[in-house]
Design an enzyme around this catalytic site. Structure first.
Site, short mmCIF file in Angstrom:
data_model
loop_
_atom_site.label_atom_id
_atom_site.label_comp_id
_atom_site.label_asym_id
_atom_site.label_seq_id
_atom_site.Cartn_x
_atom_site.Cartn_y
_atom_site.Cartn_z
N LYS A 293 0.85 -1.21 0.00
CA LYS A 293 0.00 0.00 0.00
C LYS A 293 0.88 1.25 0.00
CE LYS A 293 -3.90 1.88 2.74
NZ LYS A 293 -4.68 1.74 3.99
N SER B 182 -9.61 1.47 3.27
CA SER B 182 -8.85 2.29 2.36
C SER B 182 -7.77 1.54 1.58
CB SER B 182 -8.18 3.42 3.14
OG SER B 182 -7.21 2.87 4.03
N SER C 251 -9.66 -0.79 7.36
CA SER C 251 -9.12 -0.56 6.01
C SER C 251 -8.45 -1.76 5.36
CB SER C 251 -8.12 0.60 6.03
OG SER C 251 -8.80 1.82 6.09
#
Lengths: 95, 490
Positions: free
Chosen positions: B87, B162, B186
């Site tokens: 990420k 997210s 997330s």
């Protein structure tokens, strides 16, 4: 709790965030709804409850003060939006 | 490796080439380079999913050569053969680190996160950085300068957020595993929406060094993989004390692989009634209850429990996470790194215009909420109150775990929603995390495992929550759930 446009203007200043008048209006409207929802917290009886800062029982994590290699000046300046020689450059503050 | 998503529900182009398993690659090191190249090609072929923001061709090739050499020298390299994605709020030295924000669009990290360093030292190869909600603030991976992440199962729907890009990178079989971060759900929400496994470890279990802070009393690096066993393999390497993160836990990593097997005794499984309200979709409830019945038939005992403060988790979260965020994001001032507004001619403009132009709307909202609750006159009514209710939530879990070993809930009340559907209604968006936020507030580990699809073919996730440091147990139960789902008797 109703949040007023003046609250939002004051908060934007504290946060150093430029918002246009239209953005201030829409932020006021949205955050008023959010805080209406948040206000249900006040139903919970928290008399005498210790605030929880950290979920693990860690406190005063100490370390030996030993010098270690760190960024070179060039590395530290490498992401600067503006620089001059070995300095970050910003608009003049004092005339 | 079993794929939890029936292939017929995917667009045809997603299954042109299958990625060989890590085990196969480890046994045939000469195939690793080809697999890395295929993964990079595939990431580009599937660019319209907006899963990746940076691909690391050259770096991945260097890593591949190092892994091959290491294997030849007989180094153990337990993760040789694993291809990973990371990420883009987790740092890798000399690689762009954007947080999907204009304010960091051209920022290059000077160091590598501990989690990534440990995975690479064990032989894993990172092929790229993945898309996310700006600064990890969001539940849909739509708040990003790189274009909304699309769900490979249904490309007109969100991947969840997210860590949407990392979930998609695994769901679309581009990589074997990926790293995300989980502050309020997330990792688990996108895992559930995309049909892969996602783990949020215990707070402090994995070092946060190199993770860009959002809500630092809640943030935890987590991972995605197709199976719970895969997550265990990654966690063993990543977990453990790190002197560079003073809040990392002194708990050693979970035990070695031979200890990870099916659960031999029956567990007491708690069903928290509060998680089965909140507009739970009928298909989700049916799937979860049916898995609970299967587990009961397999000898586990099912106990109803209550977590009475659950409904306050979202308000507590939106006070504490935003307060912490407003403080962390104060560092973005246009002076030392990142974007600076071209309109700025005075110092105050440098701050205000840079932040006004550089942060997206959702980040600005959260900075405003956090600044407001910390400002004079409101601190006790909001911030302190939220910390007190947070303790009540932790006590709920402690009481429950004195009666049961684990808790089973849906990961999300619904399956994935349409792109744009909740974007203009932050309050509704915030409620997407209603079943995931409590584990962050209590700092306990939680896993999402895919257990089937709803009537539209969209993935449903089961959440397994355990007490602090019980990752091994929840991943073992995850493996059992995968077996029951696939009809394999264990």
């Amino acid at each position: 709790m109703p949040v007023t446009k003046e609250d939002i203007r004051r908060t934007a200043h504290l946060a150093r965030l430029h918002l246009s008048e239209a953005e201030l209006d829409s932020m006021t409207e949205t955050l008023s709804r959010v805080f209406d929802d948040i206000d249900q917290l006040h139903e919970v009886d928290t008399e005498g409850v210790q605030p929880l800062h950290h979920v693990l029982d860690l406190r005063n994590v100490l370390e030996e003060d030993i010098p270690r290699p760190c960024f070179t000046r060039e590395e530290a300046l490498g992401n600067a939006p503006d620089r001059t020689e070995e300095f970050f450059r910003l608009p003049r503050v004092v005339n | 490796m079993s794929s939890p998503i029936p292939k017929q529900n995917l667009p045809w182009w997603l299954y042109l080439k299958m990625l060989p398993s890590p085990k196969n690659l480890r046994n045939h090191p000469d195939l690793i380079l080809e697999a890395v190249e295929q993964a990079l090609v595939r990431a580009r072929d599937l660019e319209s999913l907006h899963a990746f923001v940076t691909l690391l061709d050259e770096r991945a090739h260097r890593q591949t050569a190092a892994v091959r050499d290491g294997l030849r020298r007989g180094e153990p390299l337990p993760l040789a053969g694993w291809l990973l994605a990371v990420k883009d709020n987790i740092a890798i030295q000399d690689v762009r680190l954007t947080c999907a924000s204009k304010i960091l669009e051209n920022f290059t990290s000077r160091f590598t996160a501990t989690a990534v360093e440990r995975l690479e030292a064990a032989g894993a190869i990172v092929i790229g950085k993945t898309n996310l909600d700006e600064f990890a603030m969001g539940s849909s991976s739509e708040n990003t300068i790189f274009g909304a992440v699309r769900n490979p199962v249904a490309p007109d729907r969100v991947a969840g957020g997210s860590s949407g890009g990392s979930a998609v990178a695994v769901a679309a079989d581009i990589v074997h595993g990926s790293l995300g971060s989980d502050t309020g759900g997330s990792v688990r929400l996108p895992a559930s929406f995309c049909g892969v496994c996602g783990l949020k470890p215990t707070y402090g279990r994995v070092s946060r060094y190199g993770l860009v802070a959002y809500g630092s009393s809640l943030d935890q690096i987590g991972a995605f993989a197709h199976t719970s066993q895969g997550l265990f393999d990654l966690l063993r390497v990543m977990a453990g004390r790190d002197a560079r993160d003073s809040s990392s836990a002194h708990e050693p990593p979970p035990d070695s692989r031979n200890q990870f097997s099916a659960i031999k005794h029956s567990l007491r499984i708690g069903i928290p009634e509060e998680y089965y309200a909140h507009g739970l979709s009928a298909d989700v409830e049916t799937a979860v209850r049916s898995m609970i019945s299967k587990l009961e038939r397999h000898g586990h005992s099912i106990v109803s429990v209550s977590l009475p403060h659950t409904k306050y988790a979202i308000p507590v979260y939106y006070i504490l996470a935003t307060a912490e965020a407003s403080s962390h994001l104060a560092r973005f001032d246009g002076a030392r790194y990142g974007f600076r507004s071209e309109q700025a001619t005075e110092l105050t403009d440098v701050y205000e215009l840079t932040r006004g132009e550089g942060f997206g709307l959702e980040v600005q909202r959260r900075i405003m909420m956090g600044t407001f609750v910390l400002s004079a006159g409101y601190f006790d009514a909001y911030y302190r109150k939220a910390q007190q209710v947070r303790r009540r939530l932790l006590e709920d879990f402690s009481r429950a775990f004195s009666k049961v070993d684990v808790l089973l809930t849906p990961t999300s009340p619904t399956t994935t929603f349409r792109l744009g559907e909740k974007l203009d209604d932050p309050l509704t968006m915030y409620l997407s995390d209603v079943l995931t936020v409590p584990a962050n507030l209590a700092g306990i580990p939680a896993l999402s495992v895919p257990i089937g699809n709803d009537s539209q073919g969209l993935p449903i996730g089961l959440q397994i929550i355990g007490p602090h440091f019980a990752e091994t147990m929840i991943l073992q139960l995850g493996t059992e759930v995968e077996g029951l789902r696939d009809g394999v008797s264990s």
